[in-house]
Design a protein around this motif. Structure first.
Motif, short mmCIF file in Angstrom:
data_model
loop_
_atom_site.label_atom_id
_atom_site.label_comp_id
_atom_site.label_asym_id
_atom_site.label_seq_id
_atom_site.Cartn_x
_atom_site.Cartn_y
_atom_site.Cartn_z
N TRP A 1 -5.20 -8.14 -13.71
CA TRP A 1 -4.97 -8.16 -12.27
C TRP A 1 -5.04 -9.58 -11.73
CZ3 TRP A 1 -2.41 -4.29 -10.75
CH2 TRP A 1 -2.64 -3.02 -11.26
N TYR B 1 1.93 -13.66 -8.48
CA TYR B 1 2.40 -13.35 -7.12
C TYR B 1 2.33 -14.60 -6.24
CZ TYR B 1 2.29 -11.55 -2.35
OH TYR B 1 2.51 -11.35 -1.02
N ILE C 1 5.33 -6.68 -7.66
CA ILE C 1 4.53 -5.75 -6.83
C ILE C 1 4.79 -4.31 -7.26
CG2 ILE C 1 4.20 -4.87 -4.49
CD1 ILE C 1 2.92 -7.64 -5.04
N ARG D 1 5.65 -3.25 -10.29
CA ARG D 1 4.97 -3.03 -11.58
C ARG D 1 3.47 -2.88 -11.37
NH1 ARG D 1 5.07 -7.38 -14.79
NH2 ARG D 1 6.18 -8.71 -13.32
N ALA D 2 2.91 -3.69 -10.48
CA ALA D 2 1.47 -3.61 -10.21
C ALA D 2 1.13 -2.25 -9.60
CB ALA D 2 1.03 -4.75 -9.29
N ALA D 3 1.91 -1.81 -8.64
CA ALA D 3 1.65 -0.52 -7.99
C ALA D 3 1.81 0.63 -8.98
CB ALA D 3 2.57 -0.33 -6.79
N LEU E 1 -1.27 0.97 -11.13
CA LEU E 1 -2.52 1.12 -10.39
C LEU E 1 -3.31 2.30 -10.96
CD1 LEU E 1 -3.80 -0.14 -7.82
CD2 LEU E 1 -2.77 1.71 -6.55
N PHE F 1 -9.75 -4.41 -7.24
CA PHE F 1 -9.12 -4.33 -5.92
C PHE F 1 -10.17 -4.33 -4.81
CE2 PHE F 1 -5.87 -2.94 -8.76
CZ PHE F 1 -4.72 -3.46 -8.22
N GLN G 1 -0.17 -6.18 -0.49
CA GLN G 1 1.22 -6.01 -0.92
C GLN G 1 1.35 -4.87 -1.93
OE1 GLN G 1 4.08 -7.44 0.31
NE2 GLN G 1 2.56 -7.98 1.84
N VAL G 2 0.42 -4.79 -2.86
CA VAL G 2 0.46 -3.70 -3.85
C VAL G 2 0.28 -2.36 -3.14
CG1 VAL G 2 -0.70 -2.67 -5.86
CG2 VAL G 2 -0.31 -5.15 -5.77
N ALA H 1 2.15 1.36 -3.08
CA ALA H 1 1.41 2.40 -3.81
C ALA H 1 1.48 3.70 -3.03
CB ALA H 1 -0.05 1.98 -3.99
#
Length: 143
Positions: free
Chosen positions: A5, A12, A38, A40-42, A45, A56, A71-72, A76
């Motif tokens: 992360w 980012y 963003i 891919r990160a979401a 999660l 987080f 932003q994530v 999400a």
């Protein structure tokens, strides 16, 4: 997982940081790269697990990582319940009234306005909230 992360947050901020004048095509490529990162990160999660989401929760207390988290959470769906209060506290402590929207909007989308209003009222006594006028700033973004 927190290293992963941290790396995503660094990527980012590298993407969104100005590096001189960019052509329209370069701006488009950069924006697509931000959107992909963003997304891919979401998508990766963790579920509503406070231990897995501890990065987080901690990041919402740190500049500039909290902006990455916002932003994530903007993509999400749903926002993990254990992030509701940390996101709202970030909104309540945000000095920029416009920026508080980034923390409130995902909560409203996932939990609804009435629950967000209830949580904001419950968190109003959190240290620093009154000094920032946080309740009014956050409530502005709840429909």
């Amino acid at each position: 997982m927190s290293d992963n992360w941290n790396q995503l947050a660094v990527q980012y901020f590298h993407l969104i940081s100005p590096t001189g004048e960019l052509s329209e095509a370069e701006v488009h490529i950069r924006n697509m790269a931000v959107r992909d990162l963003i997304g891919r990160a979401a998508a990766s999660l963790p579920k509503d697990n406070p231990i897995a989401l501890s990065w987080f929760i901690d990041a919402l207390q740190r500049d500039p990582d909290r902006l990455f988290v916002a932003q994530v959470m903007s993509v999400a769906n749903p926002v993990p319940r254990c992030l509701l209060d940390p996101l709202l506290i970030a909104a309540l402590l945000e000095p920029n009234p416009s920026a508080s929207r980034a923390f409130v909007a995902p909560c409203v989308r996932s939990f609804g306005g009435p629950e967000v209003v209830t949580r904001i009222a419950a968190l109003a006594g959190h240290p620093g909230v009154a000094e920032h006028g946080g309740v009014n700033k956050a409530m502005y973004w709840v429909p």
